[in-house]
Design a protein around this motif. Structure first.
Motif, PDB file in Angstrom:
ATOM      1  N   ALA A   1       0.840  -1.202   0.000  1.00 33.74           N
ATOM      2  CA  ALA A   1       0.000   0.000   0.000  1.00 33.74           C
ATOM      3  C   ALA A   1       0.877   1.254   0.000  1.00 33.74           C
ATOM      4  O   ALA A   1       0.598   2.218  -0.730  1.00 33.74           O
ATOM      5  N   ALA A   2       1.949   1.252   0.790  1.00 31.40           N
ATOM      6  CA  ALA A   2       2.860   2.404   0.829  1.00 31.40           C
ATOM      7  C   ALA A   2       3.533   2.593  -0.530  1.00 31.40           C
ATOM      8  O   ALA A   2       3.691   3.726  -1.007  1.00 31.40           O
ATOM      9  N   LEU A   3       3.918   1.481  -1.175  1.00 29.05           N
ATOM     10  CA  LEU A   3       4.533   1.568  -2.501  1.00 29.05           C
ATOM     11  C   LEU A   3       3.556   2.153  -3.515  1.00 29.05           C
ATOM     12  O   LEU A   3       3.915   3.012  -4.321  1.00 29.05           O
ATOM     13  N   GLU A   4       2.318   1.706  -3.461  1.00 29.63           N
ATOM     14  CA  GLU A   4       1.297   2.219  -4.380  1.00 29.63           C
ATOM     15  C   GLU A   4       1.039   3.713  -4.126  1.00 29.63           C
ATOM     16  O   GLU A   4       0.897   4.494  -5.066  1.00 29.63           O
ATOM     17  N   ASP A   5       1.011   4.119  -2.852  1.00 23.49           N
ATOM     18  CA  ASP A   5       0.844   5.538  -2.517  1.00 23.49           C
ATOM     19  C   ASP A   5       1.995   6.372  -3.081  1.00 23.49           C
ATOM     20  O   ASP A   5       1.783   7.457  -3.623  1.00 23.49           O
ATOM     21  N   GLU A   6       3.208   5.866  -2.955  1.00 22.22           N
ATOM     22  CA  GLU A   6       4.377   6.583  -3.476  1.00 22.22           C
ATOM     23  C   GLU A   6       4.333   6.676  -4.992  1.00 22.22           C
ATOM     24  O   GLU A   6       4.680   7.703  -5.580  1.00 22.22           O
ATOM     25  N   ARG A   7       3.887   5.605  -5.654  1.00 16.44           N
ATOM     26  CA  ARG A   7       3.763   5.640  -7.109  1.00 16.44           C
ATOM     27  C   ARG A   7       2.738   6.682  -7.533  1.00 16.44           C
ATOM     28  O   ARG A   7       2.949   7.413  -8.498  1.00 16.44           O
TER      29      ARG A   7
END
Length: 178
Positions: A47-53
């Motif tokens: 989820a954090a990776l998707e938010d950063e993307r």
């Protein structure tokens, strides 16, 4: 011969050990087991990776928008500068032409005045020269007005921008005071 039997036994034992070793080499060794990750932690990381993307994509879009806006503004400013230069060059040429005409008319008037003083000239020529000089002066005044108007037109966007900046600063100060 007993030595031969003993050596044969030793060779057979060595070949058997080699065969076992080769058998083990043929079998793939399993990779070391990865430590088990906590599924909740994995989901949080995804989820954090998707938010950063998503944030990165938004920032790239903003940068693209700012770059496009900047390029448009630079193009507009270049056009304004080119138009202003052209207008000022034209006004400068007209002003120079009018000044030369005024100088020529003044010289002509002086010559006519000397001719009249010597009783050689005709009075209607003096009147005609004076009318031409007056017209030349009027044209020079009109050119000066046009030059002033061109300068004001060039300065107007700058003054408007400065006034907007001052108004924005004043508004920001008022909000801070409140």
């Amino acid at each position: 011969m007993s030595d031969i039997d003993e050596l044969q036994g030793r060779i057979a034992a060595a070949l058997e050990r080699i065969g076992k070793g080769v058998g083990q080499l043929d079998r793939p060794t399993p990779p070391p087991a990865a430590p088990e990750a906590d599924p909740a932690e994995l989901e949080d990381l995804r989820a954090a990776l998707e938010d950063e993307r998503l944030a990165n994509a938004q920032l790239e879009e903003r940068v693209r928008g700012i770059r496009d806006k900047q390029e448009r503004q630079v193009a507009e400013l270049r056009e304004q500068v080119a138009a202003s230069r052209e207008a000022l060059a034209q006004l400068d040429g007209e002003l120079g032409r009018l000044r030369r005409a005024n100088d020529m008319l003044r010289d002509t008037n002086e010559e006519l005045s000397r001719a009249v003083a010597e009783n050689v000239g005709e009075p209607h020529l003096i009147n005609k020269a004076m009318l031409a000089e007056l017209e030349s002066i009027r044209a020079a005044r009109a050119t000066d007005k046009a030059e002033g108007a061109a300068l004001l037109a060039a300065l107007e966007p700058l003054l408007t921008e400065a006034a907007e900046g001052t108004a924005a600063e004043t508004g920001a100060e008022t909000e801070e005071d409140a």
